[in-house]
Design a protein around this motif. Structure first.
Motif, PDB file in Angstrom:
ATOM      1  N   LYS A 148      95.595  80.203  31.141  1.00  0.00           N
ATOM      2  CA  LYS A 148      96.272  78.926  31.257  1.00  0.00           C
ATOM      3  C   LYS A 148      97.746  79.169  31.555  1.00  0.00           C
ATOM      4  CE  LYS A 148      97.059  78.736  26.263  1.00  0.00           C
ATOM      5  NZ  LYS A 148      96.854  77.975  25.011  1.00  0.00           N
ATOM      6  N   SER A 149      98.399  78.153  32.060  1.00  0.00           N
ATOM      7  CA  SER A 149      99.819  78.260  32.353  1.00  0.00           C
ATOM      8  C   SER A 149     100.624  77.626  31.226  1.00  0.00           C
ATOM      9  CB  SER A 149     100.148  77.566  33.679  1.00  0.00           C
ATOM     10  OG  SER A 149      99.559  78.269  34.759  1.00  0.00           O
ATOM     11  N   ILE A 150     101.687  78.292  30.831  1.00  0.00           N
ATOM     12  CA  ILE A 150     102.581  77.752  29.810  1.00  0.00           C
ATOM     13  C   ILE A 150     104.014  77.839  30.314  1.00  0.00           C
ATOM     14  CG2 ILE A 150     101.060  78.303  27.866  1.00  0.00           C
ATOM     15  CD1 ILE A 150     102.740  80.768  27.335  1.00  0.00           C
ATOM     16  N   ILE A 151     104.875  77.016  29.757  1.00  0.00           N
ATOM     17  CA  ILE A 151     106.288  77.009  30.129  1.00  0.00           C
ATOM     18  C   ILE A 151     107.080  77.806  29.097  1.00  0.00           C
ATOM     19  CG2 ILE A 151     108.335  75.601  30.556  1.00  0.00           C
ATOM     20  CD1 ILE A 151     106.191  75.306  32.683  1.00  0.00           C
ATOM     21  N   ILE A 152     107.814  78.787  29.569  1.00  0.00           N
ATOM     22  CA  ILE A 152     108.680  79.587  28.704  1.00  0.00           C
ATOM     23  C   ILE A 152     110.122  79.348  29.116  1.00  0.00           C
ATOM     24  CG2 ILE A 152     109.346  81.930  28.041  1.00  0.00           C
ATOM     25  CD1 ILE A 152     106.468  82.756  28.356  1.00  0.00           C
ATOM     26  N   LYS A 153     110.954  79.103  28.116  1.00  0.00           N
ATOM     27  CA  LYS A 153     112.356  78.791  28.379  1.00  0.00           C
ATOM     28  C   LYS A 153     113.189  80.057  28.565  1.00  0.00           C
ATOM     29  CE  LYS A 153     112.484  74.248  26.225  1.00  0.00           C
ATOM     30  NZ  LYS A 153     112.662  73.625  27.550  1.00  0.00           N
ATOM     31  N   ARG A 154     114.221  79.922  29.346  1.00  0.00           N
ATOM     32  CA  ARG A 154     115.150  81.028  29.601  1.00  0.00           C
ATOM     33  C   ARG A 154     115.713  81.572  28.286  1.00  0.00           C
ATOM     34  NH1 ARG A 154     118.610  82.033  34.047  1.00  0.00           N
ATOM     35  NH2 ARG A 154     120.387  83.348  33.521  1.00  0.00           N
ATOM     36  N   SER A 155     116.079  80.663  27.384  1.00  0.00           N
ATOM     37  CA  SER A 155     116.676  81.077  26.113  1.00  0.00           C
ATOM     38  C   SER A 155     115.729  81.973  25.316  1.00  0.00           C
ATOM     39  CB  SER A 155     117.061  79.853  25.280  1.00  0.00           C
ATOM     40  OG  SER A 155     115.930  79.034  25.037  1.00  0.00           O
ATOM     41  N   GLN A 156     114.426  81.693  25.382  1.00  0.00           N
ATOM     42  CA  GLN A 156     113.442  82.516  24.676  1.00  0.00           C
ATOM     43  C   GLN A 156     113.372  83.916  25.276  1.00  0.00           C
ATOM     44  OE1 GLN A 156     110.334  79.550  25.421  1.00  0.00           O
ATOM     45  NE2 GLN A 156     109.911  79.503  23.233  1.00  0.00           N
ATOM     46  N   MET A 157     113.439  83.992  26.588  1.00  0.00           N
ATOM     47  CA  MET A 157     113.386  85.283  27.266  1.00  0.00           C
ATOM     48  C   MET A 157     114.653  86.089  26.987  1.00  0.00           C
ATOM     49  SD  MET A 157     111.717  83.809  30.817  1.00  0.00           S
ATOM     50  CE  MET A 157     110.815  85.203  31.493  1.00  0.00           C
ATOM     51  N   GLU A 158     115.782  85.406  26.930  1.00  0.00           N
ATOM     52  CA  GLU A 158     117.051  86.082  26.615  1.00  0.00           C
ATOM     53  C   GLU A 158     117.027  86.646  25.199  1.00  0.00           C
ATOM     54  OE1 GLU A 158     120.289  83.641  29.362  1.00  0.00           O
ATOM     55  OE2 GLU A 158     119.686  82.809  27.429  1.00  0.00           O
ATOM     56  N   LEU A 159     116.481  85.877  24.258  1.00  0.00           N
ATOM     57  CA  LEU A 159     116.388  86.337  22.870  1.00  0.00           C
ATOM     58  C   LEU A 159     115.469  87.543  22.753  1.00  0.00           C
ATOM     59  CD1 LEU A 159     116.181  82.866  21.093  1.00  0.00           C
ATOM     60  CD2 LEU A 159     117.988  84.571  20.738  1.00  0.00           C
TER      61      LEU A 159
END
Length: 358
Positions: A57-68
């Motif tokens: 499935k496709s999910i949305i991941i935020k930039r802030s989460q990836m930065e953390l």
């Protein structure tokens, strides 16, 4: 400022952001496009899950989460400024995307290689790689060649993920003196949230900074962390908490087989079976599964990825297992398939594979 190096082509981060590039290679183009979107400040990214235990499935991941996530990995490994990263896994999946994000956040030189079984065999690089991620299949392939084994040993820090490493691969990594870590994570945790150093008889996972873990009544791991999509992510992984932020992974709860009231952990049993399977069939893919059974509820069966018409080998293996294994740990039947069903990320889809025989 960092740069992306692909074969003999160099793209600075500034050049990538400007859009002044038109590569012929599709993989390079897709990777650079993601880098451009990141450098342009894009805040939301749609990423597909692996589909190892269900439908992708496709999910949305935020930039802030990836930065953390990138910052936590940097802190865990104490990565120096402007490191050299080798990116040789699929950048369309979370593991590869996060390797690009780490390079972009760490102002790194990103050496990009099209994903192959042995990504090091043709790699000509004078400078030492500081950080690299691979899947077990790639590490296994690299260790079959002396040239690539040497290159693998020269990587400062190697993380291995996507699927658990086999016991034999772990032993080879230790024998080669490679500084490697097995990862624990998934798309929903934005890559790994814990790592286990491959230097002991068993893997003990330590969480990244600022991650809280615990278990529910069924000993399934839950995770609380700022980079995780949910406030508390309940996983289906059975674990043993050893100390604060330290755990031993047991296996997937949905892979647990209940045979006649005896609960069998598939992954633990598979590790035990390796010493019997390898001498007869060599290093092959295999897994155990619970087939529906009127008397037992589930009947333990074994699947081997091997060429068919090997009844003698199957009989030999079954006889050995009957002598050496506990009654409920001995497969009642062995199925041979020339090719298992795989997920888009290359993991074995146990359910779909089993359905080919049931």
């Amino acid at each position: 400022m960092g740069q992306v190096i692909f074969k003999d082509q160099i793209y600075t981060f500034e050049q990538i952001r400007s859009g002044n590039w038109q590569p012929d290679d599709k993989y390079l183009s897709q990777s650079l496009q993601f880098c451009k979107e990141w450098l342009d400040g894009k805040t939301d990214f749609e990423i597909s899950t692996s589909g190892s235990t269900g439908k992708p499935k496709s999910i949305i991941i935020k930039r802030s989460q990836m930065e953390l996530s990138a910052a936590a990995t940097k802190a865990f490994f104490k990565i120096n400024k402007s490191p050299k990263l080798l990116v040789c896994i699929n950048t369309q999946m979370i593991g590869g995307k996060m390797m690009l994000v780490r390079g972009l956040c760490w102002d790194a030189d990103i050496y990009l290689i099209t994903p192959e079984a042995n990504p090091l065999i043709d790699l000509s690089l004078q400078k030492k790689i500081d950080f690299c991620a691979m899947v077990p299949l790639q590490v296994e392939a690299c260790l079959k060649e002396s040239i690539s084994t040497t290159k693998l040993s020269n990587i400062e820090t190697l993380i291995i993920g996507g699927t658990p490493s086999s016991l034999s691969l772990i032993q080879k990594i230790k024998a080669a003196g490679i500084n490697a870590f097995q990862t624990y994570g998934m798309t929903e945790t934005v890559s790994h949230i814990a790592l286990a150093k491959i230097n002991a008889s068993e893997l003990i996972y330590h969480t990244l900074p600022n991650i809280k873990i615990g278990t529910d009544d069924a000993n399934r791991l839950w995770i609380e962390a700022s980079m995780v999509i949910e406030k508390r992510l309940q996983t289906n992984d059975l674990v043993e908490i050893i100390a604060d932020g330290v755990f031993r992974w047991i296996g997937r709860a949905d892979f647990t087989i209940n045979s006649g009231g005896i609960k069998i952990q598939a992954e633990a049993l598979e590790a035990e079976l390796q010493k019997y399977i390898k001498p007869i069939f060599g290093e092959i893919n295999y897994f155990v599964f619970g087939q529906k059974d009127e008397m037992l509820g589930q009947k333990l069966v074994l699947f081997l990825e091997y060429k068919k018409d090997n009844e003698n080998k199957v009989h030999e293996l079954l006889e050995i297992l009957k002598k050496e294994m506990k009654k409920y740990h001995c497969p009642k039947e062995i199925f041979i398939l020339e090719m298992f069903v795989k997920t888009p990320s290359g993991k074995i889809n146990r359910t779909k594979t089993a359905e080919l025989c049931f």
